[in-house]
Enzyme design. Sequence first.
Site: not given
Ligand code: PMP
Length: 409
Positions: A124, A201, A204, A227, A365
């Site tokens: 991401h 990270d 998910q 999430k 993203c």
């Molecule tokens: N890493 C991953 C794998 C994600 O799926 C996401 C959210 N789509 C993020 C980071 C970023 O999370 P947040 O916007 O809640 O900071």
Amino acid sequence: MNTFDFTAIRRDFPALQQQVYGKPLIYLDSAATAQKPQCVIDTVNDMHARWNANIHRAVHYLATQCTERYEQARETVRRFIHARATQEVVFTSGTTAAINLLAFSFGERRIGAGDEIIVTEAEHHSNIVPWQLLCERKGATLKVVPVDPAGRLQMDSLAALINERTRLLCVAHISNVLGIVNPVKELVRLAHTHGVPVLLDGAQGVVHQPVDVQDMDCDFYVFSGHKLFAPTGIGVLYGRETLLEQLPPWQGGGDMIASVSFAKTSFADLPLKFEAGTANYIGACGLATAIDYLQAIPLAAAHRYEQELTAYTVRRLSTIEGLQVYGEKAPKTGVVSFTIAGVHPLDMATILDKSGVALRTGHLCAEPLMRRFGVSGMLRVSPAFYNTPEEIDTFVAALKTAKKMLVGN
Ligand code: PMP
């Protein structure tokens, strides 16, 4: 499908009871953010209504109660991810904030000119850009582990990339595009052989699998509350205590100090050293309620059910001509991303929206991964344990109708 009782579960989520455009909402965008059970909504409301006072400061009744709840929430998170101590659980505003905290703090202490940080092609943006910015500040280099055509990390490339200049390996626990669970224990073992710490990270990952940071042996694990059925604006940085101890604070302000004078300021002990300013204590309590909720339902069965529902979605989509699912088709966890030949993802998502189907579209993203697969965007459905096979059927039927409208078959 297993015997998980999603009908009862659905009743806990008021957002799922509503209609959009006069049609029942089919919410298939939980990887972006999950809906909240009533108990989480109640906690947030109750905290605002009854228990609100700034934490770690005043001695009055409400402040003491609120502080106690905040610190209990930290203990709830510690148990949930099986950290050794609450000192290892830092509350942040989310995954992105936690990674940026590390990029500044770890970056300040541990990264210099000529050093290397390894990320993967499937990350991401949140796990790419903070490291890129750090490399620019420090004259370090970002190295990238490629993925194979099935979206799996190329482990031999990783082994070849790690060398004596490598300072950190940053990898998603579960890809937010491909739904692939990375072999985190193997990755950690390999990195540790070279003395390289690992950041996972878990944005998910924490949603779909039991997380045990000691068993995974990772050095850092980050995730977002929103999430995980909790409110937005709260997240967690887990860090190995011995490492966090060595790192300087990132942000300065109230609550992160032991003593302040113009000559010298000393800092609070872990974890408060990393929690400058008024914390999101209401969000933290909401997160604790979400975790309590998850631990009160049969969570292992819920995870299995999600896996089955994801597999069912892949099977249903695979019958559609011209539709390509990205990344290995099984096992897939929580997300299914796809394109349809001749169909712009945005057009499809707009039409589906009018049928009440909420899904995600665009680069998700993860632009480098889009480039890897030669597309500018994808469609993504992310079923959670509150979705049903009937919802998947309705979504697939709507998709077929929309495809006919757009490409004639
Ligand atoms: N890493 C991953 C794998 C994600 O799926 C996401 C959210 N789509 C993020 C980071 C970023 O999370 P947040 O916007 O809640 O900071």
